[in-house]
Design a protein around this motif. Sequence first.
Motif, PDB file in Angstrom:
ATOM      1  N   TYR A 214       0.831  -1.210   0.000  1.00  0.00           N
ATOM      2  CA  TYR A 214       0.000   0.000   0.000  1.00  0.00           C
ATOM      3  C   TYR A 214       0.868   1.264   0.000  1.00  0.00           C
ATOM      4  O   TYR A 214       0.612   2.212  -0.743  1.00  0.00           O
ATOM      5  CB  TYR A 214      -0.923  -0.006   1.220  1.00  0.00           C
ATOM      6  N   ILE A 215       1.901   1.271   0.829  1.00  0.00           N
ATOM      7  CA  ILE A 215       2.738   2.475   0.961  1.00  0.00           C
ATOM      8  C   ILE A 215       3.694   2.643  -0.218  1.00  0.00           C
ATOM      9  O   ILE A 215       3.779   3.732  -0.806  1.00  0.00           O
ATOM     10  CB  ILE A 215       3.544   2.425   2.270  1.00  0.00           C
ATOM     11  N   PHE A 216       4.408   1.585  -0.583  1.00  0.00           N
ATOM     12  CA  PHE A 216       5.514   1.725  -1.527  1.00  0.00           C
ATOM     13  C   PHE A 216       5.165   1.335  -2.963  1.00  0.00           C
ATOM     14  O   PHE A 216       5.478   2.068  -3.898  1.00  0.00           O
ATOM     15  CB  PHE A 216       6.714   0.912  -1.033  1.00  0.00           C
ATOM     16  N   ALA A 217       4.537   0.170  -3.150  1.00  0.00           N
ATOM     17  CA  ALA A 217       4.230  -0.263  -4.515  1.00  0.00           C
ATOM     18  C   ALA A 217       3.099   0.556  -5.122  1.00  0.00           C
ATOM     19  O   ALA A 217       3.137   0.924  -6.298  1.00  0.00           O
ATOM     20  CB  ALA A 217       3.869  -1.748  -4.525  1.00  0.00           C
ATOM     21  N   ASN A 218       2.081   0.862  -4.335  1.00  0.00           N
ATOM     22  CA  ASN A 218       0.938   1.607  -4.855  1.00  0.00           C
ATOM     23  C   ASN A 218       1.263   3.048  -5.211  1.00  0.00           C
ATOM     24  O   ASN A 218       0.510   3.702  -5.930  1.00  0.00           O
ATOM     25  CB  ASN A 218      -0.212   1.594  -3.841  1.00  0.00           C
ATOM     26  N   SER A 219       2.378   3.556  -4.692  1.00  0.00           N
ATOM     27  CA  SER A 219       2.754   4.938  -5.003  1.00  0.00           C
ATOM     28  C   SER A 219       3.166   5.108  -6.456  1.00  0.00           C
ATOM     29  O   SER A 219       3.294   6.232  -6.953  1.00  0.00           O
ATOM     30  CB  SER A 219       3.907   5.388  -4.090  1.00  0.00           C
ATOM     31  N   GLU A 220       3.342   4.003  -7.166  1.00  0.00           N
ATOM     32  CA  GLU A 220       3.750   4.058  -8.578  1.00  0.00           C
ATOM     33  C   GLU A 220       2.558   3.940  -9.531  1.00  0.00           C
ATOM     34  O   GLU A 220       2.744   3.978 -10.749  1.00  0.00           O
ATOM     35  CB  GLU A 220       4.740   2.929  -8.867  1.00  0.00           C
TER      36      GLU A 220
END
Length: 245
Positions: A214-220
């Motif tokens: 949610y925090i890192f992968a979804n930011s892309e």
Amino acid sequence: MDDLRAVQHELEKIVLDPKYHQPLVLLKAVRNGLVYGTKIRFPHALVMVTLFRSGTVRQKIALILKATRQHAMNLAKFAFLYKGSMLALKNVNGGKEESVHAFLAGLFGGYWVFGQGGGARSSVNQQIVIYVFSRVVLGLAKMAVQPPGDNALVGGSYGGHGGKGILGLNERQLELVRNNTWPVFASMSWAGVMWLFRYYPETLQPSLRSSMTYIFANSEHWHSLNTFVFQHSQPALPGMPTKLD
């Protein structure tokens, strides 16, 4: 009202009677496990299910209650087995407690509550065991460098024994360890978990993996201003399911 007071008086006599102390220890241990497990898990499950799980309101409520019940029941069962084992070992040892008793009692309770059964590897149990393991590692690391009778590293201790001083550090070296251990531990922990998440996410505990996705992968990923500001879904990592176990 008088009858109620009489019952309360009799119960007061029972709970304060030394001959009932040991069974009441077990009863209160179970009670405390239930209360603490509920207090800890319910708000956590409420947030995690609301943010990361799909389904109807009824389904989400069921998941929250299931996780809360499992956490509370497992802590209650472990508390009962641990305290019961401690009392039994103390009684068979002539009323004297040995340091090995806590280890054996914890081993017994941990095996039957968290190591066996159909739900032994559930997400809730994994979180509890991983939490405990991380505290054990920290505690053993402190014990290795802390001199006997010195509680400076931990600010006092339940047992009051201090550490073992295994490394035999002098005062200057001990101060250096105190000042630098936590920065090294914190940075190495995050370095390790980010590397695992980037290249081997399937090895991480499901709820941790879901949070990091949610925090890192979804930011892309976004498809419009709306999805840029409001995250509506959680795309899966390559080869990984989106379900939060």
